[in-house]
Design a protein around this motif. Sequence first.
Motif, PDB file in Angstrom:
ATOM      1  N   ARG A 187       0.757  -1.185  -0.111  1.00 34.82           N
ATOM      2  CA  ARG A 187      -0.111   0.091  -0.071  1.00 34.82           C
ATOM      3  C   ARG A 187       0.995   1.388  -0.002  1.00 34.82           C
ATOM      4  O   ARG A 187       0.508   2.184  -0.639  1.00 34.82           O
ATOM      5  N   GLU A 188       2.065   1.019   0.662  1.00 33.98           N
ATOM      6  CA  GLU A 188       2.931   2.515   0.741  1.00 33.98           C
ATOM      7  C   GLU A 188       3.385   2.681  -0.765  1.00 33.98           C
ATOM      8  O   GLU A 188       3.507   3.895  -0.897  1.00 33.98           O
ATOM      9  N   TYR A 189       3.902   1.539  -1.351  1.00 37.06           N
ATOM     10  CA  TYR A 189       4.686   1.828  -2.614  1.00 37.06           C
ATOM     11  C   TYR A 189       3.316   2.325  -3.767  1.00 37.06           C
ATOM     12  O   TYR A 189       3.652   3.369  -4.475  1.00 37.06           O
ATOM     13  N   ASP A 191       0.694   4.155  -2.830  1.00 36.15           N
ATOM     14  CA  ASP A 191       0.305   5.780  -2.093  1.00 36.15           C
ATOM     15  C   ASP A 191       1.532   6.673  -2.596  1.00 36.15           C
ATOM     16  O   ASP A 191       1.249   7.832  -2.920  1.00 36.15           O
ATOM     17  N   ARG A 192       2.859   6.182  -2.440  1.00 35.70           N
ATOM     18  CA  ARG A 192       3.990   7.252  -2.613  1.00 35.70           C
ATOM     19  C   ARG A 192       4.666   7.235  -3.823  1.00 35.70           C
ATOM     20  O   ARG A 192       5.233   8.067  -4.472  1.00 35.70           O
ATOM     21  N   VAL A 193       4.450   5.922  -4.582  1.00 36.35           N
ATOM     22  CA  VAL A 193       5.270   6.009  -5.744  1.00 36.35           C
ATOM     23  C   VAL A 193       4.033   5.794  -7.221  1.00 36.35           C
ATOM     24  O   VAL A 193       4.385   6.661  -8.115  1.00 36.35           O
ATOM     25  N   TRP A 195       0.722   6.007  -7.724  1.00 31.02           N
ATOM     26  CA  TRP A 195      -0.421   6.873  -7.789  1.00 31.02           C
ATOM     27  C   TRP A 195       0.181   8.329  -8.176  1.00 31.02           C
ATOM     28  O   TRP A 195      -0.392   9.206  -8.906  1.00 31.02           O
ATOM     29  N   PRO A 196       1.176   8.904  -7.344  1.00 31.69           N
ATOM     30  CA  PRO A 196       1.675  10.006  -7.838  1.00 31.69           C
ATOM     31  C   PRO A 196       2.148  10.261  -9.278  1.00 31.69           C
ATOM     32  O   PRO A 196       1.871  11.400  -9.927  1.00 31.69           O
ATOM     33  N   ARG A 255      11.933   0.719  -1.508  1.00 32.92           N
ATOM     34  CA  ARG A 255      10.871   1.568  -0.883  1.00 32.92           C
ATOM     35  C   ARG A 255      10.898   1.321   0.715  1.00 32.92           C
ATOM     36  O   ARG A 255      10.617   2.036   1.541  1.00 32.92           O
ATOM     37  N   HIS A 256      11.193  -0.342   1.129  1.00 36.97           N
ATOM     38  CA  HIS A 256      10.845  -0.789   2.254  1.00 36.97           C
ATOM     39  C   HIS A 256      12.096  -0.969   3.076  1.00 36.97           C
ATOM     40  O   HIS A 256      11.971  -1.404   3.840  1.00 36.97           O
TER      41      HIS A 256
END
Length: 338
Positions: A187-189, A191-193, A195-196, A255-256
């Motif tokens: 989910r973080e990937y 949100d941060r990579v 979809w932007p 990313r993580h």
Amino acid sequence: MLVDVYAPPRGTGQSALALRAAGSGFDGFWTAEVDHDPFLPLAVAADRGVRLTLGTAIAVAFARSPMTLAHTAWDLAEATHGRFVLGLGTQIRPHIVGRFSMPWSAPVPRMREFVGALRAVWSAWQLGERLRYRSDHYRLSLMTPFFDPGPIGHPDIPVFLAAVGPGMARLVGEIGDGIHIHPFHTREYLDRVVWPAIEAGAASSGRDRAAITAAAALFVVTGRDDAELEEAAVAVRRQISFYASTPAYAGVLERHGWEVGERLNAMSKRGEWDAMADLIDDEMLRTVAVVAPPQDVASAVIARCRGVIDRVGLYPAGPLDQLDPLWVEITAAVRTGG
């Protein structure tokens, strides 16, 4: 939320599975280009009257000519009465060159041209216009009436693109009708990579994010008892380790801060497939996959997907070709909001 079935790789009888999916409350059925042709099962399913969204997730674009793929998609759009979605991916260089014996070039600009060529062909057929498409990689200028299938009732074929990195995600925003999100994501990937990048691409083309449908397969680890739960966890760890060994997915690892990619890649080259799963610890498993008892899977999936995924396919460890009643029940709960 719409819930789809992703045909399992290394399986036969996919059109029959689509028929069972249609009778079990699913919304869509996706095939992949792995060890079988991705289009033939969809044609058979359409002929059997399967009234689901039918699509590829994905077919390899660069293994084909835009013209041959335009014909296949046109026929499926007509056969499904507009329920066909063409999902395309690039594959990586070794497969394009060594498996398909096709030329390789920078994937993002080439995919932009490939989709442009497809749409030029479809427009020529539907509107009776002269075919004229020229780009760095594709030049289409000949379409005589004998080879022109003519207009159909549902000519606006949605094109979904598989995207992992920001470059291809931006292209989705620019030209795509949707994105196929790989199951190896977090989910973080997203949100941060992802979809932007999509939003930036959409803005550059004067489009709105809402015009883009997000479809994703999601790893799920569950079971009726501890033994089933552990069996599922082992299977998903193996699948995650396989994807994490491929440099194309390194962005998710970076990313993580998961420093296992190089080790997994080296182990894969030595054929140590079973041992690779041991490098996927519990934290990584729970970040990539939904891990929950059956009664909590639906709420966990909905929370994971809210705001970023429109259609989800659950990727359990067990074979989907049986459509286990447990998964049918979980699907119903996801569709109704938990």
